[in-house]
Design an enzyme around this catalytic site. Structure first.
Site, PDB file in Angstrom:
ATOM      1  N   HIS A  39       0.810  -1.228   0.000  1.00 46.51           N
ATOM      2  CA  HIS A  39       0.000   0.000   0.000  1.00 46.51           C
ATOM      3  C   HIS A  39       0.849   1.286   0.000  1.00 46.51           C
ATOM      4  CE1 HIS A  39       0.371   0.466   4.348  1.00 46.51           C
ATOM      5  NE2 HIS A  39      -0.543  -0.401   4.676  1.00 46.51           N
ATOM      6  N   HIS A  93      -5.540  -7.770  15.241  1.00 47.75           N
ATOM      7  CA  HIS A  93      -5.537  -6.571  14.398  1.00 47.75           C
ATOM      8  C   HIS A  93      -6.429  -6.850  13.186  1.00 47.75           C
ATOM      9  CE1 HIS A  93      -4.229  -3.027  12.409  1.00 47.75           C
ATOM     10  NE2 HIS A  93      -3.034  -3.392  11.986  1.00 47.75           N
ATOM     11  N   GLU A  95      -6.607  -5.204  10.335  1.00 50.45           N
ATOM     12  CA  GLU A  95      -6.140  -4.782   9.009  1.00 50.45           C
ATOM     13  C   GLU A  95      -6.020  -6.018   8.091  1.00 50.45           C
ATOM     14  OE1 GLU A  95      -2.754  -2.103   8.961  1.00 50.45           O
ATOM     15  OE2 GLU A  95      -3.263  -1.492   6.920  1.00 50.45           O
ATOM     16  N   ASP A  97      -4.037  -7.292   6.003  1.00 54.75           N
ATOM     17  CA  ASP A  97      -2.837  -8.125   5.854  1.00 54.75           C
ATOM     18  C   ASP A  97      -2.770  -9.204   6.938  1.00 54.75           C
ATOM     19  OD1 ASP A  97      -2.456  -5.844   7.453  1.00 54.75           O
ATOM     20  OD2 ASP A  97      -0.285  -5.905   7.277  1.00 54.75           O
ATOM     21  N   HIS A 160      -1.520  -0.673  15.656  1.00 52.41           N
ATOM     22  CA  HIS A 160      -1.485   0.426  14.718  1.00 52.41           C
ATOM     23  C   HIS A 160      -2.863   1.011  14.396  1.00 52.41           C
ATOM     24  CE1 HIS A 160      -1.445   0.394   9.993  1.00 52.41           C
ATOM     25  NE2 HIS A 160      -1.252   1.631  10.366  1.00 52.41           N
ATOM     26  N   ASP A 179       1.652  -5.633  14.750  1.00 47.78           N
ATOM     27  CA  ASP A 179       2.548  -4.817  13.906  1.00 47.78           C
ATOM     28  C   ASP A 179       3.782  -4.298  14.669  1.00 47.78           C
ATOM     29  OD1 ASP A 179       1.152  -4.940  11.511  1.00 47.78           O
ATOM     30  OD2 ASP A 179       0.050  -3.083  11.866  1.00 47.78           O
ATOM     31  N   TYR A 207      10.077   0.355   9.275  1.00 42.85           N
ATOM     32  CA  TYR A 207       8.688  -0.019   9.568  1.00 42.85           C
ATOM     33  C   TYR A 207       8.065   0.986  10.539  1.00 42.85           C
ATOM     34  CZ  TYR A 207       4.581  -2.805  10.203  1.00 42.85           C
ATOM     35  OH  TYR A 207       3.269  -3.202  10.217  1.00 42.85           O
ATOM     36  N   HIS A 238       4.858  -9.209  11.363  1.00 45.52           N
ATOM     37  CA  HIS A 238       5.665  -9.108  10.136  1.00 45.52           C
ATOM     38  C   HIS A 238       7.129  -9.356  10.490  1.00 45.52           C
ATOM     39  CE1 HIS A 238       2.524  -7.271   7.663  1.00 45.52           C
ATOM     40  NE2 HIS A 238       2.322  -6.357   8.605  1.00 45.52           N
TER      41      HIS A 238
END
Ligand code: FEO
Length: 410
Positions: A39, A93, A95, A97, A160, A179, A207, A238
């Protein structure tokens, strides 16, 4: 009937990719070697979507993966246990991903209850249809007992997204940090201590700069909470897992959250016919003092991710743009817009650039810097067409002032 995801030919290979963190706590995520545009984040080394399986009297899956890779996650789980045996799926989370594969995963795990906080429930229900899913809402301090191990939840809003949460396994001193503390880094290694510390810290810094920089206050609060927890291993969602250098990692996060500058300056610019480029090089020359790290960045030879990463620890920044259509050059404007969104704080700087028959490039940069509440060291430094030797001297003096300011600040 539950679909089988274990591929016999690949079973041994998949097993070898499933890395054990502790006895019966296994990485079962997906390594995305080929992604480069995450993104807008330039992920030069790809990334991973980490998911973890905890097998005890009860079995829990912590986090999932990006939607296209759900079947890979199911294969990895299938190589360790039956999909029927999964009791809990923790969503730290919402999000996509990490939660994008949830519909596929929840459909494939007939006995699983999704564990999440209320904000995550709200976010997921706005992303898709959750009907038929068993759910359990948790808040900070709540626990789920698996047998010999416990899951303890810590809500970490804005680290995040508003619904973000950590999951701690206190018996193993193991924190699943979502994250936070992660990196976009694809590799066959799973642990940070298996590669050079400099490399993993650089990726961690990138990051933080590009994903977490706006949330320094919230991160500082979370770090304070972490002071009270005994942690030996941090497993982010990640990149690589931390089992050494945890004190250094937390210290770096503390400094970044506090916007603590280093003796570092950046001269960032875009130029049409090299007048602004000549000014940038003269500013850099003036700023090149012995104990200051000074870097020159041409925005169209770089990228937003790199510029934000280098800006994180810079005390002072000179930013230049030629004038185009009474404003900044478009990529200079893109950098300024991106930086403004990331809210880098406590910086000093000035703008510079050339103009011809129209005006507005360096002035527009100045306005952006002021709007970020940076300390403005001078009015825009401008040159009409080619910079004269007097203007270049003024650039060198301004560069020296920038470096002196960085020394004063750090
Ligand atoms: Fe990796 Fe905020 O998702």
């Amino acid at each position: 009937m539950v679909q089988s995801y274990a591929l016999s030919g690949q079973k041994e290979l998949n097993k070898s990719m499933n890395t054990e963190l502790r006895k019966n706590i296994t990485w079962v995520g997906y390594i995305d070697w080929t992604v480069r545009d995450f993104h807008g984040y330039t992920a030069e080394r790809g990334t991973t979507y980490n998911a973890y399986l905890i097998q005890d009297d009860k079995t829990a899956l912590v986090d999932t993966v990006k939607a296209p890779f759900g079947h890979r996650l199911l294969q990895n789980i299938s190589n360790l246990t039956s999909l029927n045996s999964i009791d809990y799926v923790v969503c730290n989370h919402a999000e996509p991903d990490h939660a994008g594969a949830l519909p596929e995963i929840m459909a494939a795990l007939p006995n699983a209850t999704l564990v999440l906080d209320q904000k995550c429930m709200d976010a997921l229900s706005e992303h898709g249809d959750m009907s038929g899913w068993r759910t359990k809402i948790v808040k900070t301090g709540d626990t789920v007992t698996l047998g010999n191990r416990t899951l303890r939840f810590i809500e970490t809003p804005m680290v995040h997204w508003p619904e973000s949460m950590f999951t701690l396994v206190p018996e193993e001193k193991l924190l699943f940090s979502m994250d936070a503390f992660g990196q976009h880094y694809a590799s066959t290694q799973r642990f940070a201590d298996e590669i050079s510390l400099g490399t993993v810290m650089n990726e961690t810094r990138a990051y933080y700069a590009n994903i977490l920089m706006p949330y320094g206050k919230q991160i500082a609060k979370v770090l304070k909470q972490m002071d009270t927890i005994d942690i030996e291993m941090i497993a982010p969602s990640h990149g690589l897992i931390w089992r050494t250098h945890i004190a250094e990692l937390l210290e770096a996060y503390g400094n970044w959250a506090a916007h603590q500058p280093k003796r570092k300056i950046l001269v960032i610019y875009d130029t049409m016919w090299e007048s602004t480029g000549e000014m940038a090089r003269a500013i850099l020359e003036g700023a090149s003092l012995n104990d200051v790290d000074a870097q020159l960045i041409h925005v169209r030879s770089s990228n937003l991710t790199h510029i934000a990463t280098e800006s994180l620890e810079a005390a002072a920044i000179a930013f230049g743009s030629s004038t185009l259509n009474n404003g900044m050059m478009p990529m200079a404007a893109a950098v300024m817009t991106y930086l403004k969104g990331l809210r880098p704080q406590g910086k000093a700087g000035f703008s510079f650039g050339s103009f011809g028959w129209g005006r507005g490039g360096p002035e527009a940069v100045h306005d952006f810097m002021e709007s970020m509440k940076w300390e403005m060291l001078r009015e825009p430094l401008k040159s009409k067409y080619r910079p004269s030797s007097e203007i270049l001297d003024e650039c060198r003096n301004a560069g020296r002032m920038l470096a002196e300011k960085a020394k004063e600040m750090a």
